[in-house]
Design a protein around this motif. Sequence first.
Motif, PDB file in Angstrom:
ATOM      1  N   ARG A  39       0.865  -1.181   0.000  1.00 13.87           N
ATOM      2  CA  ARG A  39       0.000   0.000   0.000  1.00 13.87           C
ATOM      3  C   ARG A  39       0.901   1.229   0.000  1.00 13.87           C
ATOM      4  N   CYS A  86      -4.454  -2.902   6.439  1.00 16.61           N
ATOM      5  CA  CYS A  86      -4.802  -1.591   5.918  1.00 16.61           C
ATOM      6  C   CYS A  86      -6.224  -1.241   6.353  1.00 16.61           C
ATOM      7  N   ALA A  87      -6.448   0.024   6.668  1.00 15.33           N
ATOM      8  CA  ALA A  87      -7.803   0.462   7.044  1.00 15.33           C
ATOM      9  C   ALA A  87      -8.776   0.262   5.888  1.00 15.33           C
ATOM     10  N   ALA A 197      -1.449   2.276   8.247  1.00 14.36           N
ATOM     11  CA  ALA A 197      -0.947   3.605   7.902  1.00 14.36           C
ATOM     12  C   ALA A 197       0.046   4.158   8.924  1.00 14.36           C
ATOM     13  N   TYR A 222      -7.694   8.682   6.518  1.00  9.33           N
ATOM     14  CA  TYR A 222      -7.700   7.629   7.550  1.00  9.33           C
ATOM     15  C   TYR A 222      -8.523   8.086   8.749  1.00  9.33           C
TER      16      TYR A 222
END
Length: 359
Positions: A39, A86-87, A197, A222
């Motif tokens: 990412r 990852c969100a 993140a 985010y």
Amino acid sequence: MYGKRTDMTVHSELPYNAEPPRGALAGTTLTPVDAFYCRNHGPVPEADGSDWRLRVGGLVTTPLTLSPAELAARFEVCSETATLQCAGNRRAGLVAVRDIPGEAPWGPTATATAVWTGVRLADVLAAVGVVEGASDVEFVGTDVSDAADPPQEFGGSVPLRKARMPEVLLAWAMNGEPLTPVHGAPLRVVVPGYIGARSVKWVDRIEVRDRPSANFFQASTYRLLPPDAPVTGTPGEGVELGLVAVNADFLLPDDGSSHPAGPVTVAGYAFAGGDRTVVRVDVSADGGATWSQADLGEQASTWAWRHWSATVELPRGETEVLARAWDSSAALQPERPEHVWNPKGYVNNSWARLRLHGA
Ligand SMILES: Nc1nc2c(c(=O)[nH]1)N[C@H]1C(S)=C(S)[C@@H](COP(=O)(O)O)O[C@H]1N2
Ligand SMILES: [Mo]
């Protein structure tokens, strides 16, 4: 590309964003590096490790500048098994509810687990001497993202309390091998239990602060917005994401695959996030009328996902198999993506759903 499997789903080539097929994550707690999702918000920096310096400053008594070799020589080297998630993992399930313009439809494999080796951030913070009034620790990478407004290096912060926990690492190795460029060589942060993140790659600056980071990727993205909110990008809107919520999905067999009616083995991952662990995974092949408990694989560390597997009775025709995980705070995943839909498409931790055809 970047040493990844050829069957990755590439959401974008520049910046490089890719996730593996589900089956690539099955079977082993540690994810092979060639199957570990990537990412990125900007180009992968060309870093020559030999002239790399990490500057640690801000609200400290003795700012330090350290090369990776100096880090390794000065502080105890240690390893931790930790899952990154990852969100935006499983966003595709939210997009299916309502469109989410401008965000990639990540599937369920924007998560993976490695053993990370480096030094404890806590030890480095002790060496620089955090002064009174400090509350947050910011990490900044060298990659400049055009997706940010204004364009800036990728960064973010975690509370000082978390930064001082022994599991938070400044890492240079992943699964026993030096970090590859796309995963942050020569140095990255690993913040177990927090959204991916915060595990800032190519970190060259650490700043001790008296408030959370003002970096675009913390102050303006985010963040979790209510379903009816417009996305304005105004710093501070919505809620800052940090701790990962309990989540799970299927890894085997393939979604939409056909099998002889009768017993079929299904398998997947579950991740608790925070400092919680996965305590139970339920599986249903009758729409949730009845549930049975999956067999749980190893809990390699507090910070790692748990694989699970179960055998279900597949009837003839189309069946949607369900799975849902419980964590050690007795939190259960929410039932439907409609219940968690949000304008940026983060934290889809609704029950996992797998369509199977019984022949
Ligand atoms: N410098 C930098 N660090 C970063 C990012 C980035 O774009 N730049 N992406 C973050 C995000 S959103 C995630 S989910 C993880 C992904 O780590 P990986 O690419 O090693 O899997 O890195 C994080 N660290
Ligand atoms: Mo992410």
